[in-house]
Design a protein around this motif. Structure first.
Motif, mmCIF file in Angstrom:
data_model
loop_
_atom_site.group_PDB
_atom_site.id
_atom_site.type_symbol
_atom_site.label_atom_id
_atom_site.label_comp_id
_atom_site.label_asym_id
_atom_site.label_seq_id
_atom_site.Cartn_x
_atom_site.Cartn_y
_atom_site.Cartn_z
ATOM 1 N N PRO A 5 0.803 -1.230 0.000
ATOM 2 C CA PRO A 5 0.000 0.000 0.000
ATOM 3 C C PRO A 5 0.831 1.273 0.000
ATOM 4 O O PRO A 5 0.425 2.279 -0.593
ATOM 5 C CB PRO A 5 -0.815 -0.131 1.287
ATOM 6 N N ALA A 6 1.997 1.257 0.658
ATOM 7 C CA ALA A 6 2.843 2.455 0.669
ATOM 8 C C ALA A 6 3.349 2.763 -0.740
ATOM 9 O O ALA A 6 3.409 3.931 -1.144
ATOM 10 C CB ALA A 6 4.019 2.266 1.624
ATOM 11 N N LEU A 7 3.701 1.710 -1.500
ATOM 12 C CA LEU A 7 4.143 1.916 -2.883
ATOM 13 C C LEU A 7 2.997 2.440 -3.744
ATOM 14 O O LEU A 7 3.195 3.294 -4.608
ATOM 15 C CB LEU A 7 4.683 0.614 -3.471
ATOM 16 N N LEU A 8 1.800 1.912 -3.507
ATOM 17 C CA LEU A 8 0.632 2.398 -4.249
ATOM 18 C C LEU A 8 0.388 3.866 -3.940
ATOM 19 O O LEU A 8 0.114 4.664 -4.850
ATOM 20 C CB LEU A 8 -0.591 1.561 -3.890
ATOM 21 N N MET A 9 0.494 4.244 -2.664
ATOM 22 C CA MET A 9 0.298 5.645 -2.282
ATOM 23 C C MET A 9 1.329 6.551 -2.952
ATOM 24 O O MET A 9 0.987 7.613 -3.479
ATOM 25 C CB MET A 9 0.386 5.780 -0.763
ATOM 26 N N VAL A 10 2.592 6.124 -2.945
ATOM 27 C CA VAL A 10 3.644 6.911 -3.599
ATOM 28 C C VAL A 10 3.347 7.051 -5.085
ATOM 29 O O VAL A 10 3.481 8.140 -5.670
ATOM 30 C CB VAL A 10 5.022 6.264 -3.371
ATOM 31 N N GLY A 11 2.929 5.948 -5.714
ATOM 32 C CA GLY A 11 2.603 6.015 -7.139
ATOM 33 C C GLY A 11 1.465 6.964 -7.436
ATOM 34 O O GLY A 11 1.509 7.738 -8.393
ATOM 35 N N VAL A 74 -2.324 1.177 -18.032
ATOM 36 C CA VAL A 74 -2.695 2.395 -18.757
ATOM 37 C C VAL A 74 -2.104 3.629 -18.071
ATOM 38 O O VAL A 74 -1.611 4.555 -18.735
ATOM 39 C CB VAL A 74 -4.220 2.507 -18.883
ATOM 40 N N LEU A 75 -2.128 3.660 -16.743
ATOM 41 C CA LEU A 75 -1.548 4.795 -16.027
ATOM 42 C C LEU A 75 -0.037 4.881 -16.266
ATOM 43 O O LEU A 75 0.507 5.981 -16.460
ATOM 44 C CB LEU A 75 -1.840 4.676 -14.531
ATOM 45 N N PHE A 76 0.631 3.749 -16.277
ATOM 46 C CA PHE A 76 2.069 3.728 -16.563
ATOM 47 C C PHE A 76 2.347 4.252 -17.974
ATOM 48 O O PHE A 76 3.218 5.107 -18.182
ATOM 49 C CB PHE A 76 2.592 2.297 -16.407
ATOM 50 N N ALA A 77 1.582 3.756 -18.955
ATOM 51 C CA ALA A 77 1.761 4.217 -20.337
ATOM 52 C C ALA A 77 1.447 5.702 -20.474
ATOM 53 O O ALA A 77 2.108 6.427 -21.232
ATOM 54 C CB ALA A 77 0.867 3.401 -21.273
ATOM 55 N N LEU A 178 5.829 1.508 -11.691
ATOM 56 C CA LEU A 178 6.214 0.223 -12.255
ATOM 57 C C LEU A 178 5.871 -0.967 -11.359
ATOM 58 O O LEU A 178 5.421 -2.006 -11.868
ATOM 59 C CB LEU A 178 7.713 0.239 -12.584
ATOM 60 N N PRO A 179 6.047 -0.915 -10.022
ATOM 61 C CA PRO A 179 5.665 -2.072 -9.192
ATOM 62 C C PRO A 179 4.204 -2.472 -9.349
ATOM 63 O O PRO A 179 3.876 -3.665 -9.317
ATOM 64 C CB PRO A 179 5.958 -1.592 -7.763
ATOM 65 N N GLN A 180 3.307 -1.489 -9.524
ATOM 66 C CA GLN A 180 1.897 -1.815 -9.716
ATOM 67 C C GLN A 180 1.685 -2.556 -11.027
ATOM 68 O O GLN A 180 0.857 -3.470 -11.119
ATOM 69 C CB GLN A 180 1.049 -0.537 -9.688
ATOM 70 N N VAL A 181 2.430 -2.176 -12.066
ATOM 71 C CA VAL A 181 2.316 -2.839 -13.370
ATOM 72 C C VAL A 181 2.773 -4.281 -13.270
ATOM 73 O O VAL A 181 2.151 -5.199 -13.826
ATOM 74 C CB VAL A 181 3.144 -2.075 -14.427
#
Length: 398
Positions: A5-11, A74-77, A178-181
């Motif tokens: 979740p912390a990585l998601l929040m940062v993203g 899609v968000l990454f792209a 990128l981790p979410q992807v």
């Protein structure tokens, strides 16, 4: 299964920082762009209107792409496309300025549309507070960029370097996403479609993507989104120019514009939190539209003398309005799929409507040689936003 979740929040925060930065970076430099390419007021307004137009056109395909490929991909792209669009915009050609604007607008549209549905999906019990976080981050990005554009121009030797530098912000956000992807790679396209179908079935009367377009409430949310976007993008495009046309120095106008963006953070954080605690949001609609109207009226009667006051009043109203508009999308939706569809509708129609604002204001100014008529027209927009917003703020769901 999501990444930590912390990585998601940062993203989310880093992606949100980019959602207005590439637009706010242009406004303090409009006079330099016009001088470099010999642009008229109307042509200069297209520099900001073209990206806003494609905020609407890009929003048409964002829900479909999200269902087909997954929101994370899609968000990454979109972040990669945003960085590329920023770099295209600084190529030595007036045409490239507009082509880059198309790419920038399309990329931000994907971010705009998919972020509410992602928040509805991953933070169902904290949707309003998370909307506050990402809206505030979006405005912080615009504030920093608006304040730094002119100093960067001087430090780096030209407006091209100043605009191009913000591609680094998009690159950093893409890296953080990128981790979410990677985690989302386990979701197949059929699973994504199945989830979408299940979500549709969970909505009473939902027979497909067309259902939100047949909802009066969805249209009320959409019109409020569009009208508040229109008044904001008129300021993004022309606020520094209004000040300099009345005798303020360009550097001071840039600082006042940045101050306006900074003040928006307070409204963007506070209003969604308040909205989430209320059954209906009508008092907030009255508050934000009244503040924006008062600030615009101040720009009409005493633009330089009251510049800091009007910027503060407008900032609180603007930040509160955009936060409220995005929160209404979440609160008026029954689930994540409906949120994606309503977000797509609201931002397609809303930004197509908003795109007319900077262009119309520039044309009226060029025709009359004054900012009185353009500002009077925006006051009419405020009155209309109040009327539709009061309907959108009722405690109902699409």
């Amino acid at each position: 299964m999501l990444a930590h979740p912390a990585l998601l929040m940062v993203g989310i925060v880093l992606a949100s920082l980019n959602m207005r930065a590439a637009l706010a970076s242009v406004s303090p430099l409009v006079s330099e762009l016009a001088e470099t390419y010999g642009l008229s007021s109307a042509a200069s307004s297209l520099v900001t209107s073209v990206p806003v137009l494609f905020l609407g056109l890009g929003a048409l395909v964002a829900p479909w792409l999200g269902r087909r490929l997954g929101a994370e991909r899609v968000l990454f792209a979109a972040l990669l496309l945003l960085g590329a669009g920023i770099l295209v915009r600084v190529l030595p050609s007036a045409a490239a300025l507009y082509v880059g604007g198309v790419l920038v607008g399309t990329a931000i549209a994907l971010l705009n549309v998919l972020m509410p549905s992602l928040i509805k999906r991953d933070f169902p019990d904290r949707a309003a507070s998370m909307t506050s976080v990402y809206t505030g981050a979006m405005i912080v990005g615009a504030t920093v960029v608006a304040a730094a554009s002119v100093p960067l121009e001087r430090a780096l030797g030209g407006w091209q370097a100043s605009l191009g530098a913000w591609s680094l912000l998009a690159a950093v956000a893409a890296l953080a996403w990128l981790p979410q992807v990677i985690v989302a790679r386990g979701r197949t396209a059929s699973e994504a479609r199945g989830a979408a179908a299940a979500g549709s079935a969970a909505v009473p009367g939902a027979g497909g993507a067309r259902s939100v377009w047949r909802s009066a409430l969805a249209w009320q949310v959409t019109l409020f989104m569009g009208l508040q976007s229109l008044w904001s993008y008129v300021l993004i495009a022309w606020m520094p120019t209004i000040f300099t046309d009345h005798g303020m120095s360009r550097s001071t106008a840039g600082v006042v514009f940045a101050f306006n963006n900074l003040i928006q953070v307070a409204g963007a954080f506070a209003v969604p939190l308040l909205a989430g605690r209320m059954r209906g949001q009508r008092p907030l609609i009255v508050l934000v539209t009244t503040m924006v109207a008062a600030g615009y009226a101040g720009l009409m009667v005493a633009p330089v003398q009251g510049a800091w006051l009007w910027s503060a009043v407008l900032g609180l109203g603007q930040g509160g309005a955009v936060g409220l508009a995005l929160t209404l999308i979440v609160l008026r939706s029954g689930d994540a799929v409906t949120a994606a569809r309503l977000s797509g509708m609201a931002q397609t129609v809303g930004y197509l409507l908003a795109a007319a604002g900077p262009l119309a204001a520039g044309a009226l100014h060029q025709t009359t040689g004054s900012w009185t008529l353009p500002i009077a027209a925006v006051l009419g927009v405020c009155a209309t936003a109040l009327a539709v917003g009061l309907l959108a703020a009722r405690n109902r769901t699409v």
